[in-house]
Design an enzyme around this catalytic site. Structure first.
Site, PDB file in Angstrom:
ATOM      1  N   GLU A 137      -5.356  -4.662  10.540  1.00  0.00           N
ATOM      2  CA  GLU A 137      -4.203  -3.993  11.295  1.00  0.00           C
ATOM      3  C   GLU A 137      -4.750  -2.802  11.713  1.00  0.00           C
ATOM      4  OE1 GLU A 137      -2.415  -2.653   6.568  1.00  0.00           O
ATOM      5  OE2 GLU A 137      -4.238  -1.798   7.153  1.00  0.00           O
ATOM      6  N   HIS A 148      -9.461   1.408   5.009  1.00  0.00           N
ATOM      7  CA  HIS A 148      -8.628   1.204   5.654  1.00  0.00           C
ATOM      8  C   HIS A 148      -8.901   2.354   6.949  1.00  0.00           C
ATOM      9  CE1 HIS A 148      -3.717   2.536   6.717  1.00  0.00           C
ATOM     10  NE2 HIS A 148      -4.046   1.802   6.173  1.00  0.00           N
ATOM     11  N   SER A 153       3.517  -2.193   9.966  1.00  0.00           N
ATOM     12  CA  SER A 153       4.831  -2.481  10.710  1.00  0.00           C
ATOM     13  C   SER A 153       5.207  -4.099   9.684  1.00  0.00           C
ATOM     14  CB  SER A 153       5.469  -2.188  12.682  1.00  0.00           C
ATOM     15  OG  SER A 153       4.669  -0.595  11.722  1.00  0.00           O
ATOM     16  N   ASN A 196       0.875  -1.209  -0.371  1.00  0.00           N
ATOM     17  CA  ASN A 196      -0.031  -0.190   0.263  1.00  0.00           C
ATOM     18  C   ASN A 196       1.328   1.421  -0.358  1.00  0.00           C
ATOM     19  OD1 ASN A 196      -2.126   2.252   0.510  1.00  0.00           O
ATOM     20  ND2 ASN A 196      -2.331   1.509   2.693  1.00  0.00           N
ATOM     21  N   GLU A 234      -6.514   4.884   8.121  1.00  0.00           N
ATOM     22  CA  GLU A 234      -6.743   6.809   7.767  1.00  0.00           C
ATOM     23  C   GLU A 234      -7.673   6.982   7.004  1.00  0.00           C
ATOM     24  OE1 GLU A 234      -3.240   5.406   5.377  1.00  0.00           O
ATOM     25  OE2 GLU A 234      -1.700   4.875   7.581  1.00  0.00           O
ATOM     26  N   GLY A 256       2.570   2.261  10.944  1.00  0.00           N
ATOM     27  CA  GLY A 256       3.744   3.047  10.630  1.00  0.00           C
ATOM     28  C   GLY A 256       5.066   3.612  12.220  1.00  0.00           C
ATOM     29  N   LYS A 316       0.225   4.011  -0.789  1.00  0.00           N
ATOM     30  CA  LYS A 316      -0.721   5.361   0.125  1.00  0.00           C
ATOM     31  C   LYS A 316      -0.123   6.962  -0.465  1.00  0.00           C
ATOM     32  CE  LYS A 316      -0.220   3.083   4.902  1.00  0.00           C
ATOM     33  NZ  LYS A 316      -0.167   3.466   6.435  1.00  0.00           N
TER      34      LYS A 316
HETATM   35  P1  13P Z   1       3.209   0.277   7.751  1.00  0.00           P
HETATM   36  O1  13P Z   1       3.251  -0.781   6.693  1.00  0.00           O
HETATM   37  O2  13P Z   1       4.191   0.844   6.912  1.00  0.00           O
HETATM   38  O3  13P Z   1       3.082  -0.111   9.340  1.00  0.00           O
HETATM   39  O4  13P Z   1       1.948   0.540   7.212  1.00  0.00           O
HETATM   40  C1  13P Z   1       0.662  -0.916   7.370  1.00  0.00           C
HETATM   41  C2  13P Z   1      -0.355  -0.085   6.203  1.00  0.00           C
HETATM   42  O5  13P Z   1      -1.414   0.750   6.787  1.00  0.00           O
HETATM   43  C3  13P Z   1      -0.734  -0.717   5.379  1.00  0.00           C
HETATM   44  O6  13P Z   1      -1.546  -0.773   5.126  1.00  0.00           O
END
Ligand code: 13P
Length: 243
Positions: free
Chosen positions: A158, A91, A203, A8, A93, A164, A10
């Site tokens: 997740e 997601h 992560s 992903n 976010e 992150g 982002k």
């Molecule tokens: P990270 O791997 O940067 O922690 O992000 C995970 C994520 O949100 C994937 O959709």
């Protein structure tokens, strides 16, 4: 079940970077499925660059309607036409920054499936919810209300506090949550619930991929930061168990 290693991106990446990334990721191992989910304008160039490679392309969101007056949104059929095979939905976010509710996510799932896309539906608890002992309840509620009763697709667990941050749940915690998700899927979807791939995200990096991907009921990873470097995403895919 073959593992699915999904990147992903982002809100990262440029048109100029597609060719080099695509050339590198084509070296994907053949024992795992791979997927890149870049921002919308990179889907079509990625799909062209990866054609015939076995590496799939996906989107990070779609609208819940087939088309219409929705400024700034993108409908699922257009994503399919651009070359996407998957779409990440719900997601954390987007749930947080765009006020997406379970009902919105469910409408998006239905639009995605109708357009021929495989949805990857994200669920996960916050740190406060985990501290309060509510993690399993929160995740189960998200699943039941985000997935239509005829759901086909992928689920990604997740935990928000692991995204992150460099933090990950213990393998026992991942096993417990993935087991609870499987039970909830079977209760909600019947036999079809046994077929849904459950990814872990938060992560994931080359150094922890082998242990996370070996946990029972973990059928792959949804990778954020580490997916921006093709060598890291390839290393994560290489760590997926065979068979
Ligand atoms: P990270 O791997 O940067 O922690 O992000 C995970 C994520 O949100 C994937 O959709």
């Amino acid at each position: 079940m073959r593992h699915l290693i999904a990147g992903n991106w982002k809100m990262h990446g440029t048109l100029a970077g597609v060719a080099a990334y695509a050339a590198a990721i084509k070296a994907a191992p053949d024992h795992a499925d791979m997927l890149i989910c870049p921002p919308f304008p990179l889907i079509e160039p990625f799909a062209r660059a990866l054609a015939g490679s076995g590496v799939a392309v996906g989107a990070q969101d779609c609208h819940g309607a087939a088309q219409g007056a929705h400024t700034g949104d993108v409908h699922a059929s257009l994503l399919r036409e651009a070359g996407a095979a998957y779409v990440i939905l719900g997601h954390s976010e987007r749930r947080e920054a765009h006020g997406e509710t379970n009902a919105h996510v469910q409408a998006k799932v239905q639009a995605a499936v109708a357009a021929g896309l495989t949805p990857i539906v994200c669920v996960g608890e916050s740190q406060a919810q985990r501290d309060a002992g509510e993690a399993a309840h929160v995740v189960k509620s998200q699943l039941i209300h985000s997935l239509p009763a005829d759901f086909t697709g992928v689920v990604a667990y997740e935990p928000i506090w692991a995204i992150g941050t460099g933090l990950t749940p213990t393998e026992d915690d991942v096993a417990a949550m993935h087991g609870a998700i499987r039970a909830a899927l079977i209760a909600h979807l019947g036999e079809a619930g046994a077929m849904v791939k459950i990814l872990y995200g938060g992560s994931v990096k080359p150094s922890n991929a082998a242990s996370l991907l070996a946990v029972p009921e973990v059928a792959g990873a949804l990778v954020g930061g580490a997916s921006l470097k093709p060598e890291d995403l390839l290393a994560i895919a290489a760590a997926a168990p065979r068979g």
